[in-house]
Motif scaffolding. Structure first.
Motif, PDB file in Angstrom:
ATOM      1  N   TYR A 128       0.827  -1.221   0.000  1.00 33.01           N
ATOM      2  CA  TYR A 128       0.000   0.000   0.000  1.00 33.01           C
ATOM      3  C   TYR A 128       0.861   1.271   0.000  1.00 33.01           C
ATOM      4  N   ARG A 130       2.494   4.823  -1.040  1.00 31.66           N
ATOM      5  CA  ARG A 130       1.843   6.084  -1.459  1.00 31.66           C
ATOM      6  C   ARG A 130       2.885   7.073  -1.961  1.00 31.66           C
ATOM      7  N   SER A 164       1.048   6.094 -12.429  1.00 34.42           N
ATOM      8  CA  SER A 164       0.069   5.416 -11.559  1.00 34.42           C
ATOM      9  C   SER A 164      -0.398   4.111 -12.204  1.00 34.42           C
ATOM     10  N   ALA A 168       0.092   0.425 -10.161  1.00 34.49           N
ATOM     11  CA  ALA A 168      -1.147   0.054  -9.462  1.00 34.49           C
ATOM     12  C   ALA A 168      -1.098  -1.405  -9.014  1.00 34.49           C
ATOM     13  N   THR A 173      -0.102   3.868  -4.906  1.00 43.18           N
ATOM     14  CA  THR A 173      -0.933   4.907  -5.512  1.00 43.18           C
ATOM     15  C   THR A 173      -0.093   6.178  -5.703  1.00 43.18           C
ATOM     16  N   ASN A 175      -0.645  10.349  -6.575  1.00 44.19           N
ATOM     17  CA  ASN A 175      -1.622  11.434  -6.721  1.00 44.19           C
ATOM     18  C   ASN A 175      -0.952  12.789  -6.510  1.00 44.19           C
ATOM     19  N   TYR A 227      -7.959   3.166  -3.232  1.00 45.84           N
ATOM     20  CA  TYR A 227      -8.497   3.020  -4.605  1.00 45.84           C
ATOM     21  C   TYR A 227      -8.346   4.310  -5.407  1.00 45.84           C
ATOM     22  N   THR A 229      -6.117   6.728  -7.347  1.00 40.81           N
ATOM     23  CA  THR A 229      -4.779   6.860  -7.929  1.00 40.81           C
ATOM     24  C   THR A 229      -4.838   7.562  -9.282  1.00 40.81           C
TER      25      THR A 229
END
Ligand SMILES: NC(=O)c1ccc[n+]([C@@H]2O[C@H](COP(=O)([O-])OP(=O)(O)OC[C@H]3O[C@@H](n4cnc5c(N)ncnc54)[C@H](OP(=O)(O)O)[C@@H]3O)[C@@H](O)[C@H]2O)c1
Length: 241
Positions: A128, A130, A164, A168, A173, A175, A227, A229
């Motif tokens: 997970y 980021r 991204s 994935a 993710t 952003n 979820y 991204t």
């Protein structure tokens, strides 16, 4: 325990980000360029307030690619990578130097992208990871007199769209949180009358404060936001976008 690297922890928005994350239980690598003293003070405070977490300082000039590449070997584990560094310069593009444009692109785009290449495997480990960039509304709308800066911020959104999709499947993710005008030292060159002219253009009628930007960083870091991204989220008080 989760670890985040906050590039630009010595800035006004970066400081608010690390204050929020430390409070939420993160261990942190706090980056500064010239603002090492500000970050050391934060670390002293955090070590008293959050003795079970770890806080480490990283000093790097993002215009120096070698220094940036060295960061990778200083991190042993990493769950989140937040880029909150950035500066702009004002003037007509036709009158600005190539060196100035190159500096803006190196510090805000090329060095971060190189660091991401070096850290992807670490970010993929927990499933997970980021990555969050501080972009700008100007990356979407463009701004006269800040053409190179607008270009750099737009590039971060374009990179986010593409990269991204590659990561994935690794659970990473990517952003962009793109503020409008925020009341920080980046805008300290504005006079009061210039600031109120901008206030008048913003539907909310005022600049944001840093906590109104750091809130979105914490939100995107939440495991429940996994979820989301490839997005650029504009936080502008309704301005321009
Ligand atoms: N303020 C706004 O209105 C606004 C609007 C849209 C987007 N943003 C974006 O939000 C982010 C944070 O801005 P801010 O308002 O918090 O600005 P700030 O308070 O001026 O902080 C700027 C940060 O960038 C770092 N930095 C500058 N030159 C660097 C270099 N060569 N290498 C590495 N780091 C460097 C600074 O480090 P040192 O102080 O340690 O040198 C500092 O941590 C930036 O990406 C900015 O573009 C801001």
């Amino acid at each position: 325990m989760k670890w985040a690297l906050v590039v630009g922890a010595s800035g006004d928005i970066g400081e608010k980000i690390v204050l929020d994350l430390a409070k939420a239980g993160w261990s942190l690598y706090l980056h500064a360029n010239t603002g090492g003293k500000r970050v050391s003070k934060l670390i002293d405070l955090f070590r008293v307030e959050y003795p079970k977490q770890d806080f480490l300082q990283i000093s790097t000039d993002f215009n120096d690619l070698k220094q940036v590449e060295n960061i990778a070997s200083q991190l042993f584990t990493l769950d989140a990578l937040i880029f909150a560094q950035g500066t702009t310069s004002y003037g007509l593009f036709s009158q600005s130097t190539y060196a100035n444009t190159a500096k803006i692109m190196q510090m805000q785009v090329l060095s971060p992208l190189r660091l991401i290449q070096l850290l992807e495997s670490k970010l993929a480990k927990n499933g997970y990871g980021r990555i969050i960039f501080l972009g700008s509304v100007y990356g979407g709308s463009g701004s006269a007199m800040e053409v190179a800066y607008s270009t750099a911020k737009g590039a971060l959104s374009a990179f986010t769209n593409a990269y991204s999709k590659e990561v994935a499947s690794l659970g990473i993710t990517v952003n962009v949180i793109a503020p409008g005008a925020v009341d920080t030292k980046m805008n300290s060159a504005f006079s009061d009358s210039q600031k109120s002219a901008i206030d008048n253009q913003i539907p909310m009628g005022r600049f944001a404060v840093p906590s109104e930007i750091s809130y979105w960083i914490s939100t995107v870091l939440d495991e429940k936001a996994g979820y989301l991204t490839g997005q650029t989220i504009y936080v502008t008080g309704g301005w321009l976008k």
